[in-house]
Motif scaffolding. Structure first.
Motif, PDB file in Angstrom:
ATOM      1  N   VAL A  77      -5.621  10.614   8.038  1.00 17.45           N
ATOM      2  CA  VAL A  77      -4.732   9.442   8.096  1.00 17.45           C
ATOM      3  C   VAL A  77      -4.004   9.258   6.762  1.00 17.45           C
ATOM      4  O   VAL A  77      -2.801   9.001   6.731  1.00 17.45           O
ATOM      5  CB  VAL A  77      -5.523   8.168   8.480  1.00 17.45           C
ATOM      6  CG1 VAL A  77      -4.676   6.912   8.270  1.00 17.45           C
ATOM      7  CG2 VAL A  77      -5.998   8.244   9.923  1.00 17.45           C
ATOM      8  N   PHE A  78      -4.730   9.430   5.651  1.00 14.57           N
ATOM      9  CA  PHE A  78      -4.085   9.293   4.335  1.00 14.57           C
ATOM     10  C   PHE A  78      -2.962  10.329   4.168  1.00 14.57           C
ATOM     11  O   PHE A  78      -1.921  10.049   3.589  1.00 14.57           O
ATOM     12  CB  PHE A  78      -5.110   9.454   3.204  1.00 14.57           C
ATOM     13  CG  PHE A  78      -6.088   8.305   3.076  1.00 14.57           C
ATOM     14  CD1 PHE A  78      -5.886   7.121   3.767  1.00 14.57           C
ATOM     15  CD2 PHE A  78      -7.210   8.417   2.266  1.00 14.57           C
ATOM     16  CE1 PHE A  78      -6.778   6.057   3.653  1.00 14.57           C
ATOM     17  CE2 PHE A  78      -8.110   7.362   2.144  1.00 14.57           C
ATOM     18  CZ  PHE A  78      -7.894   6.185   2.836  1.00 14.57           C
ATOM     19  N   ALA A 138      -8.861  -2.142   6.445  1.00 17.33           N
ATOM     20  CA  ALA A 138      -7.934  -2.311   5.324  1.00 17.33           C
ATOM     21  C   ALA A 138      -7.743  -3.781   5.020  1.00 17.33           C
ATOM     22  O   ALA A 138      -7.698  -4.610   5.930  1.00 17.33           O
ATOM     23  CB  ALA A 138      -6.584  -1.690   5.679  1.00 17.33           C
ATOM     24  N   MET A 162      -2.890   0.727   9.150  1.00 17.30           N
ATOM     25  CA  MET A 162      -4.279   1.153   8.972  1.00 17.30           C
ATOM     26  C   MET A 162      -5.178   0.546  10.053  1.00 17.30           C
ATOM     27  O   MET A 162      -6.073   1.200  10.572  1.00 17.30           O
ATOM     28  CB  MET A 162      -4.796   0.781   7.576  1.00 17.30           C
ATOM     29  CG  MET A 162      -4.138   1.536   6.421  1.00 17.30           C
ATOM     30  SD  MET A 162      -4.377   3.337   6.503  1.00 17.30           S
ATOM     31  CE  MET A 162      -2.716   3.866   6.898  1.00 17.30           C
ATOM     32  N   ILE A 180      -8.820   0.159   1.133  1.00 18.22           N
ATOM     33  CA  ILE A 180      -9.580   0.657   2.285  1.00 18.22           C
ATOM     34  C   ILE A 180     -11.062   0.562   1.946  1.00 18.22           C
ATOM     35  O   ILE A 180     -11.483   0.963   0.859  1.00 18.22           O
ATOM     36  CB  ILE A 180      -9.210   2.122   2.625  1.00 18.22           C
ATOM     37  CG1 ILE A 180      -7.715   2.266   2.929  1.00 18.22           C
ATOM     38  CG2 ILE A 180     -10.056   2.630   3.803  1.00 18.22           C
ATOM     39  CD1 ILE A 180      -7.232   1.586   4.187  1.00 18.22           C
ATOM     40  N   TYR A 199      -0.073   9.535   7.254  1.00 15.82           N
ATOM     41  CA  TYR A 199       0.659   8.262   7.151  1.00 15.82           C
ATOM     42  C   TYR A 199       1.348   8.106   5.797  1.00 15.82           C
ATOM     43  O   TYR A 199       2.532   7.776   5.721  1.00 15.82           O
ATOM     44  CB  TYR A 199      -0.276   7.076   7.422  1.00 15.82           C
ATOM     45  CG  TYR A 199       0.431   5.743   7.237  1.00 15.82           C
ATOM     46  CD1 TYR A 199       1.278   5.240   8.224  1.00 15.82           C
ATOM     47  CD2 TYR A 199       0.304   5.023   6.053  1.00 15.82           C
ATOM     48  CE1 TYR A 199       1.956   4.051   8.054  1.00 15.82           C
ATOM     49  CE2 TYR A 199       0.994   3.824   5.865  1.00 15.82           C
ATOM     50  CZ  TYR A 199       1.820   3.346   6.871  1.00 15.82           C
ATOM     51  OH  TYR A 199       2.507   2.183   6.683  1.00 15.82           O
ATOM     52  N   LEU A 203      -8.890   1.902  10.564  1.00 14.24           N
ATOM     53  CA  LEU A 203      -9.472   1.833   9.218  1.00 14.24           C
ATOM     54  C   LEU A 203      -9.573   0.370   8.795  1.00 14.24           C
ATOM     55  O   LEU A 203      -8.743  -0.453   9.172  1.00 14.24           O
ATOM     56  CB  LEU A 203      -8.609   2.617   8.213  1.00 14.24           C
ATOM     57  CG  LEU A 203      -8.958   4.097   8.052  1.00 14.24           C
ATOM     58  CD1 LEU A 203      -8.906   4.832   9.383  1.00 14.24           C
ATOM     59  CD2 LEU A 203      -7.999   4.757   7.068  1.00 14.24           C
ATOM     60  N   VAL A 229     -10.333   9.933   8.143  1.00 17.65           N
ATOM     61  CA  VAL A 229      -9.791   9.072   7.091  1.00 17.65           C
ATOM     62  C   VAL A 229      -8.847   9.872   6.193  1.00 17.65           C
ATOM     63  O   VAL A 229      -7.736   9.451   5.881  1.00 17.65           O
ATOM     64  CB  VAL A 229     -10.937   8.430   6.270  1.00 17.65           C
ATOM     65  CG1 VAL A 229     -10.385   7.668   5.066  1.00 17.65           C
ATOM     66  CG2 VAL A 229     -11.769   7.493   7.148  1.00 17.65           C
ATOM     67  N   HIS A 248       1.490  -1.618   5.598  1.00 12.81           N
ATOM     68  CA  HIS A 248       0.498  -0.534   5.575  1.00 12.81           C
ATOM     69  C   HIS A 248      -0.809  -0.987   6.226  1.00 12.81           C
ATOM     70  O   HIS A 248      -1.450  -0.215   6.943  1.00 12.81           O
ATOM     71  CB  HIS A 248       0.199  -0.112   4.128  1.00 12.81           C
ATOM     72  CG  HIS A 248       1.359   0.536   3.427  1.00 12.81           C
ATOM     73  ND1 HIS A 248       2.316   1.273   4.079  1.00 12.81           N
ATOM     74  CD2 HIS A 248       1.690   0.568   2.110  1.00 12.81           C
ATOM     75  CE1 HIS A 248       3.210   1.725   3.194  1.00 12.81           C
ATOM     76  NE2 HIS A 248       2.849   1.310   1.996  1.00 12.81           N
TER      77      HIS A 248
END
Lengths: 198, 120
Positions: B51-52, B100, B93, B37, B55, B98, B48, B89
């Motif tokens: 989301v980490f 990624a 993202m 990321i 997810y 994000l 952020v 992933h």
């Protein structure tokens, strides 16, 4: 990245977490503004829909005609998956870009539809879609505003007074700050909701 | 690195994909691809980190640490796995907005396993 304290400078809160879940209130003018922004991003992501494409390819989500977006805002929404490899990234786009577009449009549409009510009551799943949609709106606005680094972001963030909205750029900056404030407020409510569940 | 991640009943639908694909058959040294990321001046730090957590199922402290690494160092390896796993992933993202990318583990500067072995 934006720091939460900076983004949450405004005193009012759009969203909060309480007994009813995540609730929010937006003025009618704010909802109209937001609906317009969501529609803009939807049309960006939807604009490439082709009439004469291979129906089988469409069915399984392939898109062999896809290209790396030339518009920077669209490229920010649909970035290359390999850092310095356009060819490899393009192969990946053929397999995945359609589904990314569709999930983004789905979240944007769901958010736009949710704006039809005065009082917003969101489940965590609704809120997740909202936060994704708001994030995409902000990414597009940031490209239009040419926000390249933290200093640019600070400069834009310093514009908080709607009486300063004299030209397109300052108006966009205020709109950007409004959506930042809204997303930050929503994410804080989502964090509270998650903590309450665990 | 947080020793354990509380996986309760609060995993939303979004997490399921991550969970299925990251159930650790491979150990860190065998895993050849990284999910990276990148920092940008737009995405909110709170978002952020959220989301980490939601997810990947990372703990709040691990999510915060990875988020700060993105913010301060410009990038962070937040997960590894097979090529297919990290690509999946990356799609997720990108869905979240994000920035990624995926890369072979050897081409990164970070030591594999340092930043993002799945689920702590």
């Amino acid at each position: 990245m934006r720091h939460p304290e900076r983004a949450a400078a405004s005193v009012a809160k759009a969203f909060k977490f309480g007994l009813k879940g995540i609730t929010g209130y937006l003025e009618p003018a704010e909802r109209d503004l937001l609906r317009g922004l969501l529609d803009d991003v939807i049309s960006m992501l939807d604009s490439d829909a082709r009439d004469n494409e291979d129906p089988l390819a469409a069915l399984i989500g392939l898109d062999m005609d896809v290209k790396k977006p030339s518009d920077r805002a669209l490229l920010r929404l649909l970035p290359n998956v390999l850092k310095d490899d356009d060819d490899g990234s393009l192969e990946f786009r053929q397999l995945t870009e359609r589904s990314v577009r569709e999930s983004k449009v789905g979240a944007l549409r769901a958010t736009a539809m949710g704006l039809d009510k005065d009082e917003l009551v969101l489940t965590l799943e609704d809120a997740t879609r909202w936060s994704m949609a708001l994030n995409d709106v902000r990414l597009v606005l940031s490209e239009r505003l040419d926000i390249r680094d933290e200093a640019d972001a600070e400069h834009i963030h310093s514009m908080q007074d709607w009486s300063q909205a004299e030209d397109v750029e300052s108006y966009l900056a205020l709109v950007y700050n409004f959506t930042t404030w809204l997303q930050e407020s929503l994410v804080q409510a989502m964090i509270s909701a998650r903590q309450a569940k665990s | 690195m947080s020793p354990s991640v509380a996986f309760g009943t609060d995993i939303d639908e979004r997490t399921e994909t991550a969970e299925q694909s990251s159930t650790g058959v491979l150990t860190a040294p065998d895993i050849p691809w990284n999910l990276v990321i990148w920092n940008d001046p737009v995405n909110l730090m709170s978002y952020v980190s959220y989301v980490f957590q939601s997810y990947f199922g990372y703990s709040e402290s691990k999510a915060h640490k990875l988020m700060m690494e993105v913010h301060k160092k410009g990038r962070s390896i937040v997960a590894h796995g097979s090529k297919e796993q990290v690509e999946q992933h990356a799609v997720a993202m990108h869905g979240f907005g994000l920035w990624a990318t995926v890369e072979k583990a050897a081409s990164g500067n970070e030591t594999p396993g340092k930043g993002g072995r799945q689920r702590g």
